[in-house]
Structures are given as structure tokens and as C-alpha cells.
Enzyme design. Structure first.
Site, short mmCIF file in Angstrom:
data_model
loop_
_atom_site.label_atom_id
_atom_site.label_comp_id
_atom_site.label_asym_id
_atom_site.label_seq_id
_atom_site.Cartn_x
_atom_site.Cartn_y
_atom_site.Cartn_z
N LYS A 102 0.81 -1.22 0.00
CA LYS A 102 0.00 0.00 0.00
C LYS A 102 0.85 1.28 0.00
CE LYS A 102 -4.70 -0.57 1.37
NZ LYS A 102 -5.78 0.05 2.14
N ARG A 121 -18.99 3.29 6.15
CA ARG A 121 -19.36 4.70 5.97
C ARG A 121 -20.49 4.86 4.98
NH1 ARG A 121 -13.23 5.86 4.83
NH2 ARG A 121 -13.56 3.71 4.22
N SER A 123 -8.47 8.38 5.33
CA SER A 123 -7.06 8.77 5.51
C SER A 123 -6.46 9.37 4.25
CB SER A 123 -6.23 7.55 5.93
OG SER A 123 -6.72 7.00 7.11
#
Ligand code: ADP
Length: 160
Positions: free
Chosen positions: A41, A90, A128
């Protein structure tokens, strides 16, 4: 003693993550936040930095511990005696990926149950990567992350 894991990248931790951790700690006896060591990542913060930022902003939460992990979440759960995995949902856009992960984890370990928690709606747009993006343009991120994280972001982008 009901212990759950809250795994994630936390690059960096935001108020959305903290909202989920708070809710989880109201429901369970112990919440073990675990930072994934996932070099693919290419995170902005090292694992150690992410763990330290989390520890600093969660020090008031007596039921919460922070660690890093490499490998499968279900293996880590067995190792530390956790029976659940917390994930945040979310929006509908999170659902497909999270559903797939939860079912795969259940296939791997039927004794570990994934629990989805929804943050306060003011955090539903927060992630983020948006925070990293804003900080890279020297935009104020105080509404989205704790002060120690804001400062760490400013230090990362101080020279560019
Ligand atoms: P991952 O790479 O595992 O998705 P993240 O740090 O992005 O790592 O997210 C970890 C968990 O926290 C995921 O379940 C994600 O849906 C949840 N999460 C991230 N941001 C928020 C937010 N603003 N509100 C609620 N949950 C969130």
C-alpha cells in the site's frame, strides 16, 4: 471477557477511526487496534509511526490496546483470544469490499465474527487518503485528525 480486533491501515488515524473505536469500547471489554504491515500500500507513515500516533491519541481509552500485525487477521485473533473483528461502514461504497472480506474471514475461521459499526454521519466522507491529500497541499486538517496527527502530517510535508 469479550475481546475484538479493529484492523486497518490507519495511514493516519482520523476522527472517523476514533469514533468507531469509542463505539466498540462501549460494546466490548477489550478493543485491540491492529495496524496492518502492508508494504504494497506504500503508506506515508511507517508502521511504528502509525502505532505511536494511535497510542498517543487513544491513551485515555483504558480498554484499548494498539499493535501491529503481519499476516491474516483471523490468525492474530486466535493468537490473542479475540472473537470479533470490527470494521467501519461509511457508505454503500464500502459495502461490497467489506462484505467480501467478512465472508472470507468467516470461511477461514467460523469462530470469529465481523461486526460493522457506523460512525457519526459527520465522518462518513472522511478517510485517511483525503486527509493525506489535504495535508500535502498544506490545508488545515484539524477538523479531521487529532493534534498529534496534524503535527505529524505537517512534519511529513514541511519541505514540499
Ligand atoms: P483498510 O486499508 O483496512 O481499509 P483503513 O485505515 O482505511 O484501513 O480503515 C480501517 C477501517 O476503518 C475500515 O473498516 C474502514 O471502513 C474504517 N474507516 C475508515 N475511515 C472511517 C471513517 N471516517 N468512519 C468510519 N470508519 C472508517
Amino acid at each position: 471477557m469479550k475481546k475484538v480486533l479493529y484492523p486497518g491501515t490507519f495511514d493516519p488515524v482520523t476522527f472517523g477511526h476514533i469514533d468507531i473505536i469509542k463505539r466498540a469500547s462501549e460494546l466490548f471489554d477489550a478493543v485491540h487496534v491492529i495496524v496492518a504491515i502492508n508494504p504494497s500500500k506504500k503508506p506515508l507513515f511507517t508502521v511504528e509511526e502509525r502505532v505511536d500516533l494511535l497510542k498517543e491519541c487513544l491513551k485515555e481509552f483504558s480498554k484499548v490496546t494498539v499493535d501491529s500485525f503481519d499476516g491474516l487477521v483471523v490468525d492474530f485473533a486466535h493468537k490473542v483470544g479475540a472473537t470479533g473483528i470490527i470494521r467501519g461502514l461509511r457508505a454503500v461504497s464500502d459495502f461490497e469490499y467489506e462484505f467480501q472480506m467478512a465472508l472470507m474471514n468467516r470461511k477461514l475461521a467460523d469462530d470469529i465474527t465481523t461486526v460493522f459499526l457506523m460512525p457519526h454521519e459527520k465522518y462518513t466522507y472522511l478517510n485517511s487518503s483525503i486527509v493525506r491529500n489535504l495535508a500535502s497541499f498544506h490545508s488545515d486538517v484539524a477538523d479531521f485528525v487529532p493534534l498529534n496527527v496534524k503535527q505529524a502530517l505537517e512534519n511529513k510535508y514541511v519541505n514540499n
